[in-house]
Design an enzyme around this catalytic site. Structure first.
Site, PDB file in Angstrom:
ATOM      1  N   LYS A  48     -49.688   7.200 -77.662  1.00  0.00           N
ATOM      2  CA  LYS A  48     -49.496   7.033 -79.079  1.00  0.00           C
ATOM      3  C   LYS A  48     -48.090   6.541 -79.412  1.00  0.00           C
ATOM      4  O   LYS A  48     -47.841   5.998 -80.483  1.00  0.00           O
ATOM      5  CB  LYS A  48     -49.697   8.381 -79.793  1.00  0.00           C
ATOM      6  N   GLY A  49     -47.154   6.797 -78.487  1.00  0.00           N
ATOM      7  CA  GLY A  49     -45.737   6.610 -78.794  1.00  0.00           C
ATOM      8  C   GLY A  49     -45.348   5.245 -79.333  1.00  0.00           C
ATOM      9  O   GLY A  49     -44.432   5.128 -80.142  1.00  0.00           O
ATOM     10  N   GLU A 104     -44.354  -0.719 -75.299  1.00  0.00           N
ATOM     11  CA  GLU A 104     -44.138   0.706 -75.025  1.00  0.00           C
ATOM     12  C   GLU A 104     -43.007   1.250 -75.883  1.00  0.00           C
ATOM     13  O   GLU A 104     -42.139   0.498 -76.313  1.00  0.00           O
ATOM     14  CB  GLU A 104     -43.767   0.886 -73.543  1.00  0.00           C
ATOM     15  N   ASP A 105     -43.020   2.549 -76.113  1.00  0.00           N
ATOM     16  CA  ASP A 105     -41.946   3.156 -76.898  1.00  0.00           C
ATOM     17  C   ASP A 105     -40.658   3.272 -76.085  1.00  0.00           C
ATOM     18  O   ASP A 105     -39.583   2.904 -76.535  1.00  0.00           O
ATOM     19  CB  ASP A 105     -42.369   4.529 -77.449  1.00  0.00           C
ATOM     20  N   LYS A 136     -34.009   4.147 -71.049  1.00  0.00           N
ATOM     21  CA  LYS A 136     -33.064   5.145 -70.532  1.00  0.00           C
ATOM     22  C   LYS A 136     -32.895   4.896 -69.040  1.00  0.00           C
ATOM     23  O   LYS A 136     -33.503   5.574 -68.208  1.00  0.00           O
ATOM     24  CB  LYS A 136     -33.690   6.549 -70.685  1.00  0.00           C
ATOM     25  N   VAL A 158     -34.956  11.965 -77.404  1.00  0.00           N
ATOM     26  CA  VAL A 158     -34.952  11.462 -78.779  1.00  0.00           C
ATOM     27  C   VAL A 158     -36.352  11.505 -79.404  1.00  0.00           C
ATOM     28  O   VAL A 158     -37.356  11.513 -78.685  1.00  0.00           O
ATOM     29  CB  VAL A 158     -34.401  10.016 -78.837  1.00  0.00           C
ATOM     30  N   ASP A 164     -42.234  11.392 -79.929  1.00  0.00           N
ATOM     31  CA  ASP A 164     -42.559  12.752 -80.364  1.00  0.00           C
ATOM     32  C   ASP A 164     -41.881  13.827 -79.530  1.00  0.00           C
ATOM     33  O   ASP A 164     -41.418  13.590 -78.408  1.00  0.00           O
ATOM     34  CB  ASP A 164     -44.073  12.980 -80.260  1.00  0.00           C
TER      35      ASP A 164
HETATM   36  P1  IMP Z   1     -41.820   7.473 -67.991  1.00  0.00           P
HETATM   37  O1  IMP Z   1     -43.097   7.348 -67.248  1.00  0.00           O
HETATM   38  O2  IMP Z   1     -40.960   8.587 -67.453  1.00  0.00           O
HETATM   39  O3  IMP Z   1     -41.046   6.181 -68.103  1.00  0.00           O
HETATM   40  O4  IMP Z   1     -42.176   8.046 -69.405  1.00  0.00           O
HETATM   41  C1  IMP Z   1     -42.438   7.299 -70.472  1.00  0.00           C
HETATM   42  C2  IMP Z   1     -43.016   8.185 -71.557  1.00  0.00           C
HETATM   43  O5  IMP Z   1     -42.334   9.446 -71.660  1.00  0.00           O
HETATM   44  C3  IMP Z   1     -42.827   7.533 -72.883  1.00  0.00           C
HETATM   45  O6  IMP Z   1     -43.906   6.704 -73.211  1.00  0.00           O
HETATM   46  C4  IMP Z   1     -42.686   8.714 -73.831  1.00  0.00           C
HETATM   47  O7  IMP Z   1     -43.949   9.119 -74.290  1.00  0.00           O
HETATM   48  C5  IMP Z   1     -42.103   9.810 -73.004  1.00  0.00           C
HETATM   49  N1  IMP Z   1     -40.644   9.984 -73.218  1.00  0.00           N
HETATM   50  C6  IMP Z   1     -39.652   9.719 -72.356  1.00  0.00           C
HETATM   51  N2  IMP Z   1     -38.449   9.985 -72.887  1.00  0.00           N
HETATM   52  C7  IMP Z   1     -38.689  10.437 -74.141  1.00  0.00           C
HETATM   53  C8  IMP Z   1     -37.832  10.864 -75.218  1.00  0.00           C
HETATM   54  O8  IMP Z   1     -36.601  10.871 -75.160  1.00  0.00           O
HETATM   55  N3  IMP Z   1     -38.472  11.258 -76.352  1.00  0.00           N
HETATM   56  C9  IMP Z   1     -39.826  11.241 -76.489  1.00  0.00           C
HETATM   57  N4  IMP Z   1     -40.648  10.834 -75.523  1.00  0.00           N
HETATM   58  C10 IMP Z   1     -40.094  10.439 -74.349  1.00  0.00           C
HETATM   59 MG    MG Z   2     -45.489   7.453 -74.802  1.00  0.00          MG
END
Ligand code: IMP
Ligand code: MG
Length: 184
Positions: A48-49, A104-105, A136, A158, A164
């Site tokens: 959803k992000g 993607e968010d 990040k 964040v 969320d």
């Molecule tokens: P990854 O697989 O670790 O890159 O995670 C990506 C997902 O983690 C994103 O689509 C977000 O839903 C969630 N996420 C990562 N960091 C944050 C944050 O700082 N705030 C909220 N959601 C986050």
């Molecule tokens: Mg997400």
């Protein structure tokens, strides 16, 4: 003045203002429109992000695009990724021979997007690129970078503009850092 349920009370600091976001999303849209000139995009929203960013970035892109949505979960309610990605809803469109832009968010560990890219590549699209609202890089656990990125941010959790904490705060129009007492 405000009741306890007023969500902006939970924010320690505004990291990105509405104005900053608006300006940057327009710049990204201009860049993407230029890079895909004369081509058609399948813009894939990762629910959803990404939903808030998606609505804005799609309207900033001027080449033809088709919208599609995929719902995945990788996080549960915690702040750290499990590395396990579950598809709750797949996209409806066939992407074979098409230019796919994954929206993607945030790229955090990078595990979600590398998994998605690998899975979509099996469907033999003409190309796959990713646009992430936030990045990040300090937290990366695999070799991936977004093709387009809105803002690089420090290693802080964040919320807002789609992001969320326990499914809340997605409707904040800016990006903020949560007060530590909210999640500890
Ligand atoms: P990854 O697989 O670790 O890159 O995670 C990506 C997902 O983690 C994103 O689509 C977000 O839903 C969630 N996420 C990562 N960091 C944050 C944050 O700082 N705030 C909220 N959601 C986050
Ligand atoms: Mg997400």
């Amino acid at each position: 003045m405000w009741g306890k349920a007023f969500m902006t009370q939970d924010i320690k600091e505004v990291l990105l203002s509405e104005e900053q976001i608006k300006k940057r999303v327009q710049e990204l849209g201009d860049q993407i429109s230029k890079d895909y000139e004369g081509q058609e995009i399948i813009a894939l929203c990762v629910l959803k992000g990404a939903c808030v960013f998606y609505a804005d970035i799609c309207r900033a892109i001027t080449v033809h695009l088709k919208m599609d949505f995929m719902s995945i979960s990788s996080y549960g309610d915690a702040q750290k990724t499990s590395g396990i990605v579950r598809i709750n809803k797949d996209m409806d469109t066939s992407i074979t021979g098409k230019h796919v832009l994954i929206v993607e968010d945030i790229m955090d560990s990078g595990l979600t997007l590398s998994y998605m890219k690998r899975m979509l590549e099996e469907r033999q699209p003409a190309s796959i690129r990713t646009v992430c609202f936030l990045d990040k890089p300090e937290r990366r656990e695999c070799d991936i970078t977004p093709d387009y990125c809105g803002f690089v941010i420090p290693n802080e959790f964040v919320v807002g503009y789609g992001l969320d904490y326990k499914q809340k705060y997605r409707n904040l129009p800016f990006v903020g850092v949560l007060k530590p007492e909210i999640y500890s």
